[in-house]
Design an enzyme around this catalytic site. Sequence first.
Site, PDB file in Angstrom:
ATOM      1  N   PRO A  11       0.801  -1.221   0.000  1.00  0.00           N
ATOM      2  CA  PRO A  11       0.000   0.000   0.000  1.00  0.00           C
ATOM      3  C   PRO A  11       0.837   1.276   0.000  1.00  0.00           C
ATOM      4  CG  PRO A  11      -0.092  -1.064   2.146  1.00  0.00           C
ATOM      5  CD  PRO A  11       0.596  -2.009   1.219  1.00  0.00           C
ATOM      6  N   ASN A  12       0.333   2.232  -0.742  1.00  0.00           N
ATOM      7  CA  ASN A  12       0.854   3.588  -0.856  1.00  0.00           C
ATOM      8  C   ASN A  12       2.144   3.696  -1.659  1.00  0.00           C
ATOM      9  OD1 ASN A  12      -1.275   4.869   0.664  1.00  0.00           O
ATOM     10  ND2 ASN A  12      -0.375   3.873   2.455  1.00  0.00           N
ATOM     11  N   ARG A  19       4.768  11.132  -2.124  1.00  0.00           N
ATOM     12  CA  ARG A  19       4.419  11.094  -0.702  1.00  0.00           C
ATOM     13  C   ARG A  19       5.691  11.179   0.138  1.00  0.00           C
ATOM     14  NH1 ARG A  19       3.822   5.769   2.364  1.00  0.00           N
ATOM     15  NH2 ARG A  19       3.249   6.458   4.435  1.00  0.00           N
ATOM     16  N   TYR A  24      10.998   9.039   1.524  1.00  0.00           N
ATOM     17  CA  TYR A  24      10.988   8.018   0.471  1.00  0.00           C
ATOM     18  C   TYR A  24      11.693   8.436  -0.819  1.00  0.00           C
ATOM     19  CZ  TYR A  24       7.529   6.017   3.584  1.00  0.00           C
ATOM     20  OH  TYR A  24       6.898   5.507   4.690  1.00  0.00           O
ATOM     21  N   ASN A  75       8.039  -5.557  -1.040  1.00  0.00           N
ATOM     22  CA  ASN A  75       7.981  -4.407  -0.149  1.00  0.00           C
ATOM     23  C   ASN A  75       6.539  -4.368   0.347  1.00  0.00           C
ATOM     24  OD1 ASN A  75       7.768  -1.977   1.153  1.00  0.00           O
ATOM     25  ND2 ASN A  75       8.999  -0.853  -0.333  1.00  0.00           N
ATOM     26  N   ALA A  78       3.093  -0.995   4.780  1.00  0.00           N
ATOM     27  CA  ALA A  78       2.412  -1.050   6.070  1.00  0.00           C
ATOM     28  C   ALA A  78       1.939  -2.456   6.434  1.00  0.00           C
ATOM     29  CB  ALA A  78       1.235  -0.082   6.081  1.00  0.00           C
ATOM     30  N   GLU A  99      12.786  -9.193   1.495  1.00  0.00           N
ATOM     31  CA  GLU A  99      11.937  -8.080   1.940  1.00  0.00           C
ATOM     32  C   GLU A  99      12.709  -6.779   1.762  1.00  0.00           C
ATOM     33  OE1 GLU A  99       9.637  -6.646   6.042  1.00  0.00           O
ATOM     34  OE2 GLU A  99      10.861  -8.461   6.049  1.00  0.00           O
ATOM     35  N   HIS A 101      12.497  -2.430   2.188  1.00  0.00           N
ATOM     36  CA  HIS A 101      11.857  -1.196   2.671  1.00  0.00           C
ATOM     37  C   HIS A 101      12.719  -0.027   2.214  1.00  0.00           C
ATOM     38  CE1 HIS A 101       8.950  -3.269   5.164  1.00  0.00           C
ATOM     39  NE2 HIS A 101       9.925  -4.097   5.476  1.00  0.00           N
ATOM     40  N   SER A 103      12.663   3.083   3.367  1.00  0.00           N
ATOM     41  CA  SER A 103      13.174   3.769   4.563  1.00  0.00           C
ATOM     42  C   SER A 103      13.714   2.748   5.556  1.00  0.00           C
ATOM     43  CB  SER A 103      12.060   4.593   5.217  1.00  0.00           C
ATOM     44  OG  SER A 103      11.092   3.739   5.803  1.00  0.00           O
ATOM     45  N   ARG A 108      12.367   4.559  12.636  1.00  0.00           N
ATOM     46  CA  ARG A 108      11.096   5.275  12.572  1.00  0.00           C
ATOM     47  C   ARG A 108      10.249   4.963  13.799  1.00  0.00           C
ATOM     48  NH1 ARG A 108       8.530   5.004   6.958  1.00  0.00           N
ATOM     49  NH2 ARG A 108       7.414   6.744   7.887  1.00  0.00           N
TER      50      ARG A 108
END
Length: 147
Positions: A11-12, A19, A24, A75, A78, A99, A101, A103, A108
């Site tokens: 998502p996103n 964004r 990112y 990836n 969320a 996997e 990511h 960031s 975080r």
Amino acid sequence: MSKVVYILNGPNLNLLGKREPEIYGHQTLDDVNEMCAALAAELGLEIIFRQSNAEHDLIDWVQEAREAAQAIIINPAAYSHTSIGILDALSACQFPVLEVHVSNIHKREAFRHFSYVSQRADAVIAGCGVEGYLLALRRAATLLDNA
């Protein structure tokens, strides 16, 4: 025959480059797809590159990859922190799972520090920006060459 690697995005990630570019970056998901396609060609791999905001799509694609691919780069965004369903689907795969990511999830918010997907992943690449996809693709090629 080329080895197939599914690159799945959660998502996103369709908003990558738009964004929160301070987190990112400015490259879009289309840019990532192009970078991955170019590297895959160099490595003798074929990629299937997909994105969805829907958890069930990601699960369906992981299940599809069980029959059509030799590795998955994911990836989960969320869904990393919430989806036992994606973990279960990945656990049914008998090939490398990597996997990614963009960031560094460990720098975080505390809720981002845990990933269900990491419990199945053969490697986790976080905090390298979109270059993480290329690192994962290189690692997938190495794992497939050594299989």
